[in-house]
Write an enzyme that holds these catalytic residues in place. Sequence first.
Site, mmCIF file in Angstrom:
data_model
loop_
_atom_site.group_PDB
_atom_site.id
_atom_site.type_symbol
_atom_site.label_atom_id
_atom_site.label_comp_id
_atom_site.label_asym_id
_atom_site.label_seq_id
_atom_site.Cartn_x
_atom_site.Cartn_y
_atom_site.Cartn_z
ATOM 1 N N GLU A 46 -16.494 47.387 -23.376
ATOM 2 C CA GLU A 46 -17.210 48.545 -22.864
ATOM 3 C C GLU A 46 -16.340 49.804 -23.259
ATOM 4 O O GLU A 46 -14.919 49.875 -22.750
ATOM 5 C CB GLU A 46 -17.278 48.469 -21.193
ATOM 6 C CG GLU A 46 -17.956 49.778 -20.774
ATOM 7 C CD GLU A 46 -18.128 49.557 -19.329
ATOM 8 O OE1 GLU A 46 -17.742 48.709 -18.483
ATOM 9 O OE2 GLU A 46 -18.567 50.655 -18.632
ATOM 10 N N ARG A 273 -9.014 34.612 -17.834
ATOM 11 C CA ARG A 273 -8.699 35.841 -18.519
ATOM 12 C C ARG A 273 -7.013 35.817 -18.477
ATOM 13 O O ARG A 273 -6.353 35.025 -17.558
ATOM 14 C CB ARG A 273 -9.188 37.353 -17.837
ATOM 15 C CG ARG A 273 -8.572 37.230 -16.100
ATOM 16 C CD ARG A 273 -9.391 38.461 -15.530
ATOM 17 N NE ARG A 273 -9.102 39.671 -16.043
ATOM 18 C CZ ARG A 273 -10.096 40.477 -16.506
ATOM 19 N NH1 ARG A 273 -11.265 40.109 -16.364
ATOM 20 N NH2 ARG A 273 -9.964 41.495 -16.802
ATOM 21 N N LYS A 283 -8.561 48.269 -17.256
ATOM 22 C CA LYS A 283 -8.727 49.498 -17.487
ATOM 23 C C LYS A 283 -8.764 50.614 -16.340
ATOM 24 O O LYS A 283 -8.163 51.492 -16.648
ATOM 25 C CB LYS A 283 -10.064 49.641 -18.446
ATOM 26 C CG LYS A 283 -9.880 49.120 -19.886
ATOM 27 C CD LYS A 283 -11.256 49.159 -20.659
ATOM 28 C CE LYS A 283 -12.221 48.170 -20.348
ATOM 29 N NZ LYS A 283 -13.342 48.009 -21.163
HETATM 30 P P1 ATP Z 1 -10.865 45.270 -17.618
HETATM 31 O O1 ATP Z 1 -11.147 44.270 -16.382
HETATM 32 O O2 ATP Z 1 -9.424 45.389 -17.858
HETATM 33 O O3 ATP Z 1 -11.192 46.610 -16.931
HETATM 34 P P2 ATP Z 1 -13.219 44.653 -18.823
HETATM 35 O O4 ATP Z 1 -13.400 43.086 -18.448
HETATM 36 O O5 ATP Z 1 -13.945 45.492 -17.989
HETATM 37 O O6 ATP Z 1 -11.603 44.873 -18.575
HETATM 38 P P3 ATP Z 1 -14.553 44.769 -21.111
HETATM 39 O O7 ATP Z 1 -14.578 46.092 -22.066
HETATM 40 O O8 ATP Z 1 -15.844 44.674 -20.341
HETATM 41 O O9 ATP Z 1 -13.339 45.108 -20.280
HETATM 42 O O10 ATP Z 1 -14.061 43.624 -22.039
HETATM 43 C C1 ATP Z 1 -14.487 43.142 -23.040
HETATM 44 C C2 ATP Z 1 -14.211 41.707 -23.233
HETATM 45 O O11 ATP Z 1 -12.833 41.449 -23.077
HETATM 46 C C3 ATP Z 1 -14.994 41.014 -22.547
HETATM 47 O O12 ATP Z 1 -15.581 39.766 -23.060
HETATM 48 C C4 ATP Z 1 -13.805 40.536 -21.472
HETATM 49 O O13 ATP Z 1 -14.065 39.518 -20.734
HETATM 50 C C5 ATP Z 1 -12.457 40.508 -22.316
HETATM 51 N N1 ATP Z 1 -11.437 40.856 -21.484
HETATM 52 C C6 ATP Z 1 -11.040 41.852 -20.585
HETATM 53 N N2 ATP Z 1 -9.882 41.645 -19.919
HETATM 54 C C7 ATP Z 1 -9.476 40.349 -20.456
HETATM 55 C C8 ATP Z 1 -8.323 39.686 -20.168
HETATM 56 N N3 ATP Z 1 -7.250 39.940 -19.318
HETATM 57 N N4 ATP Z 1 -8.047 38.130 -20.847
HETATM 58 C C9 ATP Z 1 -9.067 37.935 -21.578
HETATM 59 N N5 ATP Z 1 -10.294 38.573 -22.060
HETATM 60 C C10 ATP Z 1 -10.367 39.875 -21.390
HETATM 61 MG MG MG Z 2 -16.158 44.643 -17.955
#
Ligand code: ATP
Ligand code: MG
Length: 568
Positions: A46, A273, A283
């Site tokens: 995102e 994760r 984020k």
């Molecule tokens: P955050 O929780 O840090 O705000 P998010 O999951 O909201 O991150 P996205 O942009 O939705 O961020 O994530 C893009 C991809 O990266 C998704 O498939 C998500 O599952 C993966 N992802 C995000 N954080 C991690 C992590 N700590 N380890 C592995 N994969 C991750």
């Molecule tokens: Mg997300």
Amino acid sequence: MNNMNSNSEEKNQGNSRSLNFLESIIEEDIKNGKNKSRVHTRFPPEPNGYLHIGHAKSICLNFGLGEKYNGKTNLRFDDTNPTKEEDEYVHSIIEDVKWLGFDWEDRQYYASDYFGQLYEWAVKLIRKGKAYVEEQSAETISEQRGVPTRPGTESPYRNRPIEENLGLFERMRKGEFPDGSKVLRAKIDMASPNMHMRDPVMYRILHATHHRTGDDWCIYPMYDFAHGQSDYLEGITHSICTLEFEIHRPLYDWFLDNIIETEYRPRQIEFARLNLTYTVMSKRKLLELVKGNYVNGWDDPRMPTISGLRRRGYTPESIRNFADRIGVAKRDNTIDVGVLEFSVREHLNKIAPRVFAVLNPLKLIITNYPEGQVEELDIELNPEDETMGSRKVPFSREIYIERDDFMEDPPRKFFRLGPGREVRLKGAYFVKCENYKKDEAGNITEVYCTYDPETKSGSGSTRKVKGTLHWVSVDHAIDAEVRLYDRLFKTENPDTVDGEVDFKDNMNPDSLKTITGKIEPGIKGAKALDKFQFQRLGYFCVDPDTTEDKLVFNRTVPLRDSWAKKNK
Ligand code: ATP
Ligand code: MG
């Protein structure tokens, strides 16, 4: 197909580890001819912030599986929330994924590309009697959802006629209603033990300008109504996401099953994760650090963002090796950040040229070395890689050594310099301490030594000495600003200490210390992001703040994991 299988076997042999659970699932699907044995993954960020090391794990995983099974991987921006998303983030994400070394060719997509199709699918669900326009407030909806152990309460709008729903949804789309006044809900099961199945929201009204579609839309699909369908539209076979989406999986499947008539289906699979000690990885929290000026921007070298790690001197190879080394898990866990630093050292050790830098200088005068004489000594650039050759380092009567390398009254096991003791100056001669000078406050200001001309490095001298010091010639040294970084957080788990504690209260007040170092003159002309080993000190990289007149270095990692020792 044969070709693909033999290829993946070859790779497996080269890389002796057994299959991880994702690979096992994929190989089973290939064997069963599922989705014509295609493998197509995607990385779906995102664009509401910069990518971090957790995303890097997901990127390596998705692109890695695509490569391993001769498949494809898309980059898809999951841009369904216009209030938080920006083009700046889109650009940074593209830069970071490329820098990590992955290529999505022409397959760069946006969930917003599908808004038209998603709208039609929503209408289709309404026509089938499987979606309805809700007019109650968000609080009421939430109250009526109830708790997992008891059925929720059905909305009074749940059974409104299809024609009425179609008309209202159309008017929502036209902008006739204010934000929050109505939503479109799926009509699934208000008694389901899975709360996500209790008539989840599909669309909400948001009069906001979208970074790509501008003001075309004032209703936006929720993540759950966009993600699976986007996967479907792109021909994704394995939709890999983190564990928190496991509970969304029945909904992912429900939407597809109620919309799609063909046999092909993407399959959602969850993995744990990445969490790292001494690191926050969300984020939202990283944005808070940036907005509150707790750090100097998203690419501050203390940040766990990919752009921060790049500026810190990490290499794409070291991050990819790290991702490989930690593997994929089904259960949440936390990896010691030392494992990441180990991967960085391991790679930099192979590629970083060695230089002498003195970060806390003490002047050493060689009293029997001719005044005005300068020798250009030949010193190897990297003992790990002979092909890198050597460099010239000027040696003269006055040099800097590290203040820590001299003790007035050293213990027996101190193999460095002290009164009457002898050490090797790396690549030069043995020197013996004859005397030293102190100022009124008792600080050592100069050390006086004699050198033994017979001990010149490479001369075949057989004399031995225990300690070897690095040094820089006083007249030739170049000053550089050196930024010494330490952990941004002082607690191993800054996110969850006591639950109630603000993670910012766990910040390390000493995470950045700036000093002026003395570096051998060959460093001149080094460019932003060039990497070096400052011998005996650690790995350092040229910061982009460097100008013609001023060199700036970031410490990437110390040579050894001193932190782990300190905290034992
Ligand atoms: P955050 O929780 O840090 O705000 P998010 O999951 O909201 O991150 P996205 O942009 O939705 O961020 O994530 C893009 C991809 O990266 C998704 O498939 C998500 O599952 C993966 N992802 C995000 N954080 C991690 C992590 N700590 N380890 C592995 N994969 C991750
Ligand atoms: Mg997300």
